[in-house]
Design a protein around this motif. Structure first.
Motif, short mmCIF file in Angstrom:
data_model
loop_
_atom_site.label_atom_id
_atom_site.label_comp_id
_atom_site.label_asym_id
_atom_site.label_seq_id
_atom_site.Cartn_x
_atom_site.Cartn_y
_atom_site.Cartn_z
N ARG A 1 0.75 -1.18 0.10
CA ARG A 1 -0.08 0.29 0.00
C ARG A 1 0.91 1.37 0.19
NH1 ARG A 1 -3.73 -0.92 4.78
NH2 ARG A 1 -2.25 -2.43 4.63
N ASN A 2 1.93 1.19 0.75
CA ASN A 2 2.93 2.39 0.86
C ASN A 2 3.60 2.45 -0.46
OD1 ASN A 2 2.24 2.97 3.38
ND2 ASN A 2 3.98 1.77 4.45
N TRP A 3 3.96 1.54 -1.02
CA TRP A 3 4.55 1.43 -2.58
C TRP A 3 3.63 2.27 -3.52
CZ3 TRP A 3 3.97 -0.97 -7.21
CH2 TRP A 3 5.01 -0.73 -8.07
N TRP A 4 2.27 1.90 -3.54
CA TRP A 4 1.45 2.52 -4.37
C TRP A 4 1.41 4.01 -4.25
CZ3 TRP A 4 0.19 0.87 -9.05
CH2 TRP A 4 0.42 -0.55 -9.26
N GLN A 5 1.28 4.13 -2.92
CA GLN A 5 0.89 5.65 -2.55
C GLN A 5 2.17 6.49 -2.95
OE1 GLN A 5 -0.02 6.16 1.49
NE2 GLN A 5 -0.71 8.55 1.06
N LEU A 6 3.37 5.96 -2.73
CA LEU A 6 4.43 6.64 -3.13
C LEU A 6 4.51 6.87 -4.61
CD1 LEU A 6 7.25 7.81 -2.44
CD2 LEU A 6 8.29 5.45 -2.84
N ARG A 7 4.06 5.77 -5.33
CA ARG A 7 4.01 6.15 -7.08
C ARG A 7 3.16 7.14 -7.22
NH1 ARG A 7 6.75 2.70 -11.04
NH2 ARG A 7 4.63 2.86 -11.85
N LYS A 8 1.86 7.12 -6.62
CA LYS A 8 0.92 8.05 -6.87
C LYS A 8 1.48 9.53 -6.55
CE LYS A 8 -3.61 9.44 -5.51
NZ LYS A 8 -3.18 10.81 -4.64
N LEU A 9 2.15 9.66 -5.46
CA LEU A 9 2.56 10.85 -4.95
C LEU A 9 3.86 11.41 -5.77
CD1 LEU A 9 2.61 10.51 -1.02
CD2 LEU A 9 1.07 11.82 -2.35
N ASP A 10 4.73 10.61 -6.40
CA ASP A 10 5.71 10.83 -7.28
C ASP A 10 5.00 11.47 -8.50
OD1 ASP A 10 7.88 10.20 -5.51
OD2 ASP A 10 8.12 8.12 -6.60
N GLY A 11 4.07 10.78 -9.04
CA GLY A 11 3.37 11.33 -10.28
C GLY A 11 2.70 12.67 -9.96
N ASP A 12 1.92 12.78 -8.68
CA ASP A 12 1.51 14.24 -8.17
C ASP A 12 2.71 15.26 -8.39
OD1 ASP A 12 -0.92 13.01 -8.32
OD2 ASP A 12 -1.00 13.28 -6.00
N ALA A 13 3.88 14.80 -7.75
CA ALA A 13 4.82 16.04 -7.73
C ALA A 13 5.37 16.13 -9.04
CB ALA A 13 6.15 15.27 -6.81
N ALA A 14 5.47 15.27 -10.02
CA ALA A 14 5.86 15.41 -11.54
C ALA A 14 4.84 16.66 -12.02
CB ALA A 14 6.12 14.31 -12.18
#
Length: 103
Positions: free
Chosen positions: A37-50
Motif C-alpha cells: 500500500r505504501n509503495w502504491w501511494q509513493l508512486r501516486k505521490l511521485d506522479g503528483d509531484a511531477a
C-alpha cells in the motif's frame, strides 16, 4: 540419540524461521500488505509531484513574460481576473453549466 537431537534442532530452526516469516509477513507493523500500500501511494505521490513541477514551470514562464511587459500585464489581468478600466463594461459568456466558454 545424536541423530534425533540433530533432527529436533533442525526442525526447531525451520519451524522458528517459518514462524518468524509468517509473523513478519502478516502481523508485524511493517507487514507485506502495508508495504505494498505504501509503495502504491509513493508512486501516486511521485506522479503528483511531477505534475506540480510542470505546473510550477508553466507559471514561472508566464510570470516572466507578464512582468516584463506592461501591455502583457494588462492583457493578463483582463483575461485571467476579468479586471476592467473605469467606465468600461465586461461581458462574460457562459454555457448551460454556468462556466466560461473561454478560459
Amino acid at each position: 540419540m545424536l541423530n534425533r537431537l540433530l533432527r529436533f534442532v533442525r526442525n526447531f530452526y525451520v519451524a522458528t524461521g517459518l514462524g518468524l516469516l509468517v509473523w513478519m509477513t502478516f502481523f508485524d507493523a511493517n507487514d507485506l500488505p502495508t508495504q505494498i500500500r505504501n509503495w502504491w501511494q509513493l508512486r501516486k505521490l511521485d506522479g503528483d509531484a511531477a505534475y506540480y513541477q510542470e505546473k510550477i514551470k508553466a507559471v514561472q514562464t508566464e510570470r516572466r513574460e507578464v512582468l516584463g511587459n506592461d501591455r502583457l500585464r494588462e492583457k493578463f489581468a483582463r483575461e485571467k481576473y476579468l479586471m476592467k478600466k473605469p467606465g468600461e463594461d465586461v461581458f462574460v459568456i457562459v454555457d448551460e453549466q454556468n462556466e466560461q466558454l473561454e478560459k
